[in-house]
Design an enzyme around this catalytic site. Structure first.
Site, PDB file in Angstrom:
ATOM      1  N   SER A   1      30.041  11.761 -21.007  1.00  0.00           N
ATOM      2  CA  SER A   1      29.798  11.704 -19.563  1.00  0.00           C
ATOM      3  C   SER A   1      29.105  10.383 -19.255  1.00  0.00           C
ATOM      4  O   SER A   1      28.963   9.513 -20.122  1.00  0.00           O
ATOM      5  CB  SER A   1      28.917  12.880 -19.121  1.00  0.00           C
ATOM      6  OG  SER A   1      27.589  12.712 -19.590  1.00  0.00           O
TER       7      SER A   1
ATOM      8  N   SER B   1      30.534  14.462 -11.241  1.00  0.00           N
ATOM      9  CA  SER B   1      30.864  13.785 -12.501  1.00  0.00           C
ATOM     10  C   SER B   1      30.567  14.707 -13.675  1.00  0.00           C
ATOM     11  O   SER B   1      30.003  15.795 -13.499  1.00  0.00           O
ATOM     12  CB  SER B   1      30.055  12.485 -12.644  1.00  0.00           C
ATOM     13  OG  SER B   1      28.666  12.768 -12.712  1.00  0.00           O
TER      14      SER B   1
ATOM     15  N   TYR C   1      12.896  15.839 -21.103  1.00  0.00           N
ATOM     16  CA  TYR C   1      14.151  16.566 -20.913  1.00  0.00           C
ATOM     17  C   TYR C   1      14.097  17.915 -21.620  1.00  0.00           C
ATOM     18  O   TYR C   1      14.457  18.951 -21.046  1.00  0.00           O
ATOM     19  CB  TYR C   1      15.302  15.718 -21.461  1.00  0.00           C
ATOM     20  CG  TYR C   1      16.667  16.333 -21.303  1.00  0.00           C
ATOM     21  CD1 TYR C   1      17.265  16.436 -20.051  1.00  0.00           C
ATOM     22  CD2 TYR C   1      17.383  16.796 -22.410  1.00  0.00           C
ATOM     23  CE1 TYR C   1      18.528  16.984 -19.902  1.00  0.00           C
ATOM     24  CE2 TYR C   1      18.649  17.344 -22.275  1.00  0.00           C
ATOM     25  CZ  TYR C   1      19.209  17.437 -21.017  1.00  0.00           C
ATOM     26  OH  TYR C   1      20.470  17.979 -20.870  1.00  0.00           O
TER      27      TYR C   1
ATOM     28  N   ILE D   1      30.133  17.228 -16.740  1.00  0.00           N
ATOM     29  CA  ILE D   1      30.460  18.638 -16.956  1.00  0.00           C
ATOM     30  C   ILE D   1      30.794  19.322 -15.634  1.00  0.00           C
ATOM     31  O   ILE D   1      31.731  20.118 -15.553  1.00  0.00           O
ATOM     32  CB  ILE D   1      29.287  19.355 -17.645  1.00  0.00           C
ATOM     33  CG1 ILE D   1      29.092  18.814 -19.061  1.00  0.00           C
ATOM     34  CG2 ILE D   1      29.530  20.867 -17.694  1.00  0.00           C
ATOM     35  CD1 ILE D   1      27.860  19.360 -19.767  1.00  0.00           C
TER      36      ILE D   1
ATOM     37  N   LYS E   1      14.307  21.746 -19.863  1.00  0.00           N
ATOM     38  CA  LYS E   1      15.341  22.704 -20.236  1.00  0.00           C
ATOM     39  C   LYS E   1      14.741  23.974 -20.856  1.00  0.00           C
ATOM     40  O   LYS E   1      15.231  25.086 -20.600  1.00  0.00           O
ATOM     41  CB  LYS E   1      16.337  22.060 -21.197  1.00  0.00           C
ATOM     42  CG  LYS E   1      17.162  20.937 -20.580  1.00  0.00           C
ATOM     43  CD  LYS E   1      18.000  21.433 -19.408  1.00  0.00           C
ATOM     44  CE  LYS E   1      18.924  20.354 -18.865  1.00  0.00           C
ATOM     45  NZ  LYS E   1      19.772  20.834 -17.747  1.00  0.00           N
TER      46      LYS E   1
ATOM     47  N   SER F   1      20.775  23.283 -22.224  1.00  0.00           N
ATOM     48  CA  SER F   1      21.132  22.313 -23.253  1.00  0.00           C
ATOM     49  C   SER F   1      20.699  22.865 -24.597  1.00  0.00           C
ATOM     50  O   SER F   1      19.836  23.752 -24.660  1.00  0.00           O
ATOM     51  CB  SER F   1      20.423  20.979 -22.978  1.00  0.00           C
ATOM     52  OG  SER F   1      20.535  20.095 -24.077  1.00  0.00           O
TER      53      SER F   1
END
Length: 324
Positions: free
Chosen positions: A234, A55, A199, A57, A203, A186
């Site tokens: 997304s 799904s 998150y 990207i 990253k 990201s």
């Protein structure tokens, strides 16, 4: 007269660059590569492994690479969705044959299964030209409310999973003295933001690990491409981590949000791959401007970020955790 012409030229260049920044959806280096560099079709025949290909990207990138004529390995946890993506690739692009796309279900957290997955790929294709570490999971919760278990899960999936898989793929690339590792980080890997601390941390960690590999892999012709997307349409918010383990955010993105289309993001990543760029920023504004500020004016950027971030922080604190 000459001075006036020079000043006029400089002003014109400045205005053009400002306009490019305002209306762009990627950094200037990537813009240049898309206009004048190698097209993704230069990747034809390359064996490319894309994780998180079921799904978002990853799916969009699978289609763009199939269109370019790449041979693909598609990985994610959901085998049924991977087979759907493979079927779409075969139906849309006549030059792609059944044997050119291999579905290899993979859970990045289950690191004990990674070696078997690598062996399966090598047995089928005999080589891996490019590994795209795309799989990951977002997170929405305030720093103090997020349990340490969620922090650990986020790091296990977003950071240690890609590191584990890369460590197993890398020896095959080193043996052939060529290879490319693409890491989908990201813009959250470049600067912090309220409500996504776990998150951001996962990253940021990717940059430390793979920037070190960039130096160590130079003599073996191993290329590292760091990709920093901003908000992209997304299903990422549906499964995003929250503050407690086992929960999913369950939020649908709205069509009115300022996000990049998946196929556009995939196109820009494919351009970065074909031009073997070091790091690219794939985002609209204001996130793109933030990247420039944090890169070149970190002290000023942090002061601005703290003040502007208070509005978002208060919204998240009030329960609006769906903010991108």
């Amino acid at each position: 007269m000459m001075l006036e012409l020079l000043v006029s030229a400089l002003v014109t260049i400045f205005v053009v660059q400002v306009l490019r920044l305002i209306f762009s959806d990627c950094d200037l280096t990537l813009q240049w590569a898309e206009m004048f560099g190698r097209s993704p079709e230069r990747l034809k025949g390359k064996v490319v492994w894309v994780t998180g290909a079921s799904s978002g990207i990853g799916e969009g990138l699978a289609y763009r690479l199939a269109e370019a004529g790449c041979r693909l390995i598609l990985s994610a946890r959901r085998e049924q969705e991977l087979n759907r993506v493979k079927k779409n690739c075969l139906a849309r692009y006549g030059g792609v044959q059944e044997g050119d796309i291999l579905v290899v279900p993979l859970d990045l957290v289950q690191r004990g299964t990674h070696q078997q997955a690598v062996d399966t790929v090598i047995t089928h294709f005999k080589q891996i030209d490019c590994l795209v570490n795309n799989a990951g999971r977002s997170q929405r919760a305030l720093w103090l409310r997020t349990s340490l278990e969620v922090d650990k899960e986020c790091l296990e999936l977003n950071t240690l999973g890609p590191v584990s898989l890369t460590k197993l793929v890398l020896p095959h690339m080193v043996q052939r003295k060529q290879g490319q590792v693409v890491v989908v980080s990201s813009v959250a890997g470049k600067f912090g933001a309220p409500g996504i601390g776990s998150y951001c941390g996962s990253k940021h960690a990717l940059h430390g690990w793979f920037e070190s590999l960039r130096i160590e892999g130079y003599d073996d012709n191993i290329k590292i491409t760091m990709v920093c997307p901003g908000p992209v349409f997304s299903d990422a918010l549906k499964a995003a981590f929250t503050e407690e383990r086992g929960e999913g955010l369950g939020v649908e993105m709205r069509s009115s949000e300022n996000r990049m289309a998946t196929d556009r993001c995939a196109q820009l990543i494919a351009v970065a791959m074909s031009n073997r760029l070091d790091e690219v920023w794939v985002s609209r504004n204001p996130e793109l401007t933030y990247c420039y500020l944090f890169q070149y004016f970190p002290a000023i950027a942090r002061k601005i970020g703290v003040r502007l971030g208070q509005t978002r922080y208060r919204k998240v604190k009030a329960g609006n955790a769906s903010l991108h």
